[in-house]
Design a protein around this motif. Sequence first.
Motif, short mmCIF file in Angstrom:
data_model
loop_
_atom_site.label_atom_id
_atom_site.label_comp_id
_atom_site.label_asym_id
_atom_site.label_seq_id
_atom_site.Cartn_x
_atom_site.Cartn_y
_atom_site.Cartn_z
N VAL A 18 0.82 -1.07 -0.08
CA VAL A 18 -0.03 0.00 0.17
C VAL A 18 0.88 1.09 0.04
N THR A 19 0.20 2.14 -0.42
CA THR A 19 1.02 3.59 -0.33
C THR A 19 0.48 4.32 1.00
N ASP A 20 1.34 5.28 1.47
CA ASP A 20 0.81 6.04 2.54
C ASP A 20 -0.09 6.85 2.19
N PRO A 21 -0.93 7.52 3.02
CA PRO A 21 -2.15 8.37 2.41
C PRO A 21 -1.81 9.42 1.49
N LEU A 22 -0.57 10.05 1.46
CA LEU A 22 -0.18 11.01 0.54
C LEU A 22 0.19 10.63 -0.77
N GLN A 23 0.42 9.30 -0.81
CA GLN A 23 0.91 8.34 -2.12
C GLN A 23 2.34 8.87 -2.53
N ILE A 24 2.92 8.61 -1.42
CA ILE A 24 4.61 9.03 -1.62
C ILE A 24 5.49 7.80 -1.70
N ILE A 25 5.23 6.97 -0.61
CA ILE A 25 5.90 5.83 -0.23
C ILE A 25 5.06 4.63 -0.38
N ALA A 26 5.61 3.50 -1.01
CA ALA A 26 4.82 2.25 -1.05
C ALA A 26 5.60 1.25 -0.20
N THR A 27 4.84 0.44 0.66
CA THR A 27 5.32 -0.38 1.69
C THR A 27 4.48 -1.66 1.50
N GLY A 28 5.47 -2.81 1.87
CA GLY A 28 4.67 -4.00 1.92
C GLY A 28 3.94 -4.32 3.07
#
Length: 137
Positions: A18-28
């Motif tokens: 998923v991304t963080d809410p600001l759609q900056i970082i993708a995280t498993g």
Amino acid sequence: MARIMAFDYGTKRIGLAVTDPLQIIATGLATLHPKDAIAFVKKYIETEQVEAFVIGDPRQMDGSDSNSKQHAKGFATLLKKNFPTIPHHWVDERFTSKMAQQSIMQSGLKKMDRQNKERVDTIAATIILQYFMEQRR
């Protein structure tokens, strides 16, 4: 903003990111058995907003559909049926598992941890999501 959720679909395991809410970082996020995926997403959406789904598109080296494509399409149909208001996007997933394995090899993890296939699937989903985010920019 809402999150974007990505799937590295396999018949034995599905990697999620998923991304963080600001759609900056993708995280498993997780690795699940395919039969548990829809229930997991439903529960996740109860607490987090998801704007879009990104599904890894299984392709052969020449760009044609791989044998796994029919399974991924079936999963995409399930997503659409259960979450009709959330659009889904396909992203070419060629090399993502190899990239995930290389990333794990370079991470310095112990041999037993490097052989964890669930970790590969989650990292592959993260790579798929990162690629999608880069394409949107």
